[in-house]
Design a protein around this motif. Structure first.
Motif, short mmCIF file in Angstrom:
data_model
loop_
_atom_site.label_atom_id
_atom_site.label_comp_id
_atom_site.label_asym_id
_atom_site.label_seq_id
_atom_site.Cartn_x
_atom_site.Cartn_y
_atom_site.Cartn_z
N ARG A 19 -13.78 -11.29 -4.81
CA ARG A 19 -12.65 -10.98 -5.71
C ARG A 19 -12.09 -9.59 -5.38
NH1 ARG A 19 -8.66 -12.09 -8.74
NH2 ARG A 19 -8.40 -11.04 -10.74
N LEU B 108 -8.31 -8.59 -4.18
CA LEU B 108 -7.50 -7.60 -4.91
C LEU B 108 -7.15 -6.42 -4.01
CD1 LEU B 108 -9.35 -7.70 -8.36
CD2 LEU B 108 -6.96 -8.37 -7.95
N LEU C 74 -3.45 -5.03 -3.35
CA LEU C 74 -3.07 -3.64 -3.58
C LEU C 74 -2.63 -2.97 -2.27
CD1 LEU C 74 -2.84 -1.48 -5.78
CD2 LEU C 74 -5.18 -0.76 -5.25
N GLY C 75 -3.20 -3.45 -1.17
CA GLY C 75 -2.83 -2.92 0.14
C GLY C 75 -1.36 -3.11 0.47
N GLU C 76 -0.73 -4.07 -0.19
CA GLU C 76 0.73 -4.26 0.00
C GLU C 76 1.51 -3.16 -0.73
OE1 GLU C 76 2.07 -6.86 1.83
OE2 GLU C 76 -0.03 -7.18 2.39
N VAL D 167 -5.37 1.64 0.65
CA VAL D 167 -6.55 1.20 -0.07
C VAL D 167 -7.83 1.56 0.67
CG1 VAL D 167 -5.45 -0.67 -1.34
CG2 VAL D 167 -6.26 -1.09 0.99
N GLY D 168 -7.71 2.47 1.65
CA GLY D 168 -8.84 2.79 2.51
C GLY D 168 -10.03 3.37 1.78
N ILE E 169 -10.97 2.51 -1.33
CA ILE E 169 -11.44 1.66 -2.44
C ILE E 169 -12.79 1.02 -2.12
CG2 ILE E 169 -10.95 -0.51 -3.67
CD1 ILE E 169 -8.18 0.48 -4.07
N ASN E 170 -13.76 1.23 -3.00
CA ASN E 170 -15.08 0.61 -2.86
C ASN E 170 -15.06 -0.82 -3.37
OD1 ASN E 170 -16.26 2.86 -1.74
ND2 ASN E 170 -16.85 3.71 -3.71
N PHE E 171 -14.62 -0.96 -4.62
CA PHE E 171 -14.48 -2.29 -5.20
C PHE E 171 -13.66 -2.18 -6.48
CE2 PHE E 171 -18.64 -0.52 -6.31
CZ PHE E 171 -18.60 -0.52 -7.70
N PHE E 172 -13.26 -3.33 -7.02
CA PHE E 172 -12.53 -3.36 -8.29
C PHE E 172 -13.53 -3.57 -9.42
CE2 PHE E 172 -9.10 -3.75 -5.44
CZ PHE E 172 -7.95 -3.40 -6.13
N CYS E 173 -13.21 -3.00 -10.59
CA CYS E 173 -14.14 -3.06 -11.71
C CYS E 173 -13.56 -3.84 -12.86
CB CYS E 173 -14.45 -1.68 -12.25
SG CYS E 173 -15.32 -0.68 -11.09
N ASN E 174 -14.44 -4.46 -13.59
CA ASN E 174 -14.10 -5.00 -14.89
C ASN E 174 -14.60 -3.96 -15.91
OD1 ASN E 174 -14.20 -6.22 -17.37
ND2 ASN E 174 -14.58 -8.25 -16.53
N TYR E 175 -13.70 -3.07 -16.29
CA TYR E 175 -14.11 -1.98 -17.19
C TYR E 175 -14.36 -2.49 -18.60
CZ TYR E 175 -13.24 1.42 -13.53
OH TYR E 175 -13.31 2.14 -12.37
N GLU E 176 -13.69 -3.58 -18.97
CA GLU E 176 -13.91 -4.13 -20.31
C GLU E 176 -15.38 -4.47 -20.51
OE1 GLU E 176 -11.54 -5.06 -18.30
OE2 GLU E 176 -9.68 -4.65 -19.37
N GLY F 176 -8.38 5.54 -7.09
CA GLY F 176 -8.42 5.45 -5.63
C GLY F 176 -9.70 4.83 -5.11
N ILE F 177 -10.73 4.75 -5.94
CA ILE F 177 -12.04 4.28 -5.48
C ILE F 177 -12.44 2.99 -6.19
CG2 ILE F 177 -14.49 4.85 -5.34
CD1 ILE F 177 -13.75 7.76 -5.27
N PRO G 242 -10.58 0.89 -8.87
CA PRO G 242 -9.51 0.55 -9.82
C PRO G 242 -9.92 -0.63 -10.70
CG PRO G 242 -8.96 -0.21 -7.61
CD PRO G 242 -10.26 0.51 -7.49
N GLU H 281 -9.55 -4.30 -12.48
CA GLU H 281 -9.13 -5.58 -11.90
C GLU H 281 -7.62 -5.83 -12.00
OE1 GLU H 281 -12.13 -8.03 -14.03
OE2 GLU H 281 -11.98 -9.26 -12.23
N ALA I 157 -7.31 6.90 4.70
CA ALA I 157 -7.74 7.10 3.31
C ALA I 157 -8.04 8.57 3.09
CB ALA I 157 -8.98 6.26 3.03
#
Lengths: 457, 457
Positions: free
Chosen positions: A54, A58, A62-64, A68-69, A71-78, B118-119, B121, B123, B361
């Motif tokens: 996932r 994403l 976002l790379g578009e 995004v170089g 970025i480690n991963f995307f989070c579900n902060y909720e 940047g690291i 984000p 979802e 990056a």
């Protein structure tokens, strides 16, 4: 690079570790009891490689839109709880006390109506400042200016030092017509040839003033014009400290001597040092420490040469060292002229001594001058720190972590050396967890770290 | 000074005006109907002088903590409605749609858990960017980088231009060892002697990079070291425009010629112009305008000399001119290489063309990279702008305001001249109301302004 490789290994090891346990069952340290059962997860549970499918999707999206170089991963902060995602926040994700601040209808206005704090502050602004930022003011400082981020905090701290220095030079007389007209076209004497002395390995931000004092990694600085400002060496201490007392004292003395030489040289070349800026612990530059004695002597050198002394606590402030400010470890009544902060403090800004206050309005100024919604959160974070004795907890987990790392160092001497606290520098690991990182988290970490090291022997 | 005196006179006049009415009764313009009866107050109601006794007391309290010289008065934002407090916000105070955003529990996480964008984000970040910032991207731009404030937006836009320029110079080869080592100590070629060309009267922020391109008021710049960068004259047009077509065309040609001369001169002295930065309407510098023809030709000069063209819409962007971006009035397909924004956009940042994207990056980077809670609000603000046709409303009120000011100019020729739109510059009044400033607000303003002018004849 090395550190990013290691984090990947850590993630991988976590995954393998979890494959051994029953499905749905989480890795729980047996070594220390939890105190917040109701709130926090039992531990990290790895369900995919990192980044997972996932996050990859994403990142592509976002790379578009942007680079995004990093970025480690995307989070579900909720769904996030506690502090398994280590970052610049003070008391972990979704802390119930912060949720309560948000849910209080009296606080809604601070979020919806962002005021221009320098022109039309909200009625409760002095009270909120007093109960948040000023309740933890560094020794000798009763004034504070909020800013939106760490870079703006340091930029404005530098400006405050330049203004203070030039006012001294002018004998506090009003600026000359030449001052006023020349500054409009970027020329001296109005835009004077003053400098800020910084340290090799230091990191103070990425806007152009800050960047001229940042010397941690080339990637931050490359291709950006800069100022001809002096750069002193930061002590390179040898570990274990107790075995190298004499050598380390000599190293610190060498660096201090260099500082004085640079101040004299730059004065001679017509770019006097208006201020000295330093981190209590170098962060980006490799988690480098110096002794309280070094900082005391440095502060005296600043005083002797009439330069302001700026302690940048953007990374170290807010309790991460077991004291609220890292400079408290120096045990000084008058540790600094300016102390800047951001990150764990949620709002940026800087404290300063009375004489560093700009003499006129609009000299240290911008549209927002911070964000009072962050002050609201900060006031509550401070309550939590006090109520849950988090500074004691931090001290305890810090000690446990250090002992654990020493043991691992003995066990894997080819892989680990110079364990102090702390990816930063070329070959260091930096630990900057949230203040809710407890002893049982330390044990979780040490177990996983042990597995990673074992795989590398 | 002049403008602040005038605002005080306006306040005074409002008070006197209201003394004539029955108690509790508010001044309501008869000239245009309101559409939002349920939400907004009928008009300003002056109950004390400004600042009132409570503001004076609070200013004294805050004065113990920080400089308060710029404070006009303290606000009760909870009770504020609409746009009688003119400021940098887009749709007035406590707009019901924004309250709804805040009250939605799904949005809580964006406020409580500030992510390092940047690291790690959240979802929904690509989706939120697409529905907010990218849905109003300037012509030719599909990439955007968020930042916390206007100054950081411009600082990073300048860095993007420097990086782009040096990559061109290097033929897109990797940086040399000398580049990498020299940049760590602030020296060229790693920190190259590049420049940004700006305009006299321009305002682009107060951090040290931005400040080197700001030339509106000495108070912003005095005592802060700066860069030797070229400064071109901004056209001084004569009004009414239709009477001075030839003179104004000559004036604009003179300024453009000067721009080219400066670019050549700075190249010759080894500080090539990497970028040109300009506001579509100078704000702080005195509400100065130029024709679309001027901007078109300037954009071509930038292209011809290989400099990037940066349009700073921090003050003008977000609908204030009746188009979403002020540069849309130029009618160009390729208006700029970079467009920066903040204020009415709630989040700072900049759009850029693909080739201005940093190649790696961490080159354009900081801890937070903006604040996604502001993106949430922005998405809703854009909905409101569309739903309530606010750009049409702005165009209508703008026309009414201009006509009213022309009439007042005829009536008080000794007091008012060069009415255009717009305290800024030495003797200008700047109007930058929220987008919910409707025709009936214009009439309220014109009535009060008329009274003030009458007192000065």
């Amino acid at each position: 690079m090395a550190s990013s490789l290691l984090s990947r290994q850590l993630a991988l090891s976590l995954q393998q570790n979890l494959r051994l346990t029953a499905p749905g069952c989480r890795y729980v340290s047996k070594a220390a009891a939890k105190t917040q059962m109701e709130f926090e997860y039992d531990g990290p549970s790895m369900k995919t490689e990192v980044p997972g499918p996932r996050s990859k999707e994403l990142t592509k999206q976002l790379g578009e839109m942007q680079n995004v170089g990093a970025i480690n991963f995307f989070c579900n902060y909720e769904e996030s709880r506690g502090n398994y995602l280590i970052s610049s926040i003070p008391i972990g994700y979704n802390h119930p006390s912060l949720i309560k601040v948000m849910s209080n209808p009296n606080n809604m206005s601070a979020f919806v109506n962002r005021p221009a704090l320098g022109i039309m502050p909200p009625e409760n602004f002095p009270e909120k400042l007093a109960e948040s930022l000023l309740s933890v003011a560094p020794s000798g400082m009763s004034r504070v200016q909020t800013m939106a981020c760490g870079s703006c905090s340091n930029e404005n701290a530098y400006k405050a030092m330049f203004i203070w220095y030039r006012n001294k030079e002018r004998g506090h007389n009003i600026p000359s017509d030449e001052d006023v007209s020349s500054c409009m076209i970027n020329q001296s004497p109005g835009c004077p040839d003053l400098s800020i002395l910084s340290f090799m390995g230091g990191f103070h931000g990425r806007t152009m003033g800050c960047l001229a004092t940042t010397h941690s990694k080339a990637i931050h600085k490359l291709d950006v014009p800069s100022f001809d400002w002096p750069i002193a060496p930061f002590p390179k201490l040898k570990y274990p400290l107790e075995e190298f007392t004499r050598e380390n004292a000599q190293e610190e003395a060498r660096c201090l001597e260099e500082v004085e030489d640079l101040i004299v040289q730059w004065r001679q070349k017509g770019r006097p040092v208006a201020g000295i800026v330093i981190e209590p612990i170098q962060a980006e530059g490799g988690d480098n420490h110096a002794t309280p004695d070094f900082f005391k002597k440095l502060r005296n050198i600043a005083r002797k040469h009439g330069s302001a002394f700026h302690v940048d606590e953007v990374q170290t402030g807010g309790g991460a060292t077991g004291k609220f400010w890292a400079h408290e470890h120096w045990g000084m009544d008058d540790p600094a002229d300016i102390v800047s902060f951001s990150k764990k403090m949620l709002t940026g800004g800087f404290y300063h001594k009375d004489e560093l206050q700009a003499d006129k309005a609009y000299r240290i100024f911008n549209t927002w001058m911070g964000d009072p919604s962050k002050n609201l959160f900060l006031a509550e974070v401070l309550n939590v720190i006090r109520r849950e004795n988090l500074l004691e907890e931090v001290t305890r987990s810090g000690k446990t972590l250090l002992q654990g790392l020493y043991q691992l160092q003995d066990q894997y001497p080819n892989l680990l050396s110079s364990v102090l606290l702390g990816g930063c520098g070329d070959r260091s690991i930096r630990f900057r967890p949230a203040l809710v990182f407890k002893e049982y988290h330390v044990h979780m970490f040490l177990n996983v770290f042990n597995d990673v090291l074992a795989e590398h022997t």
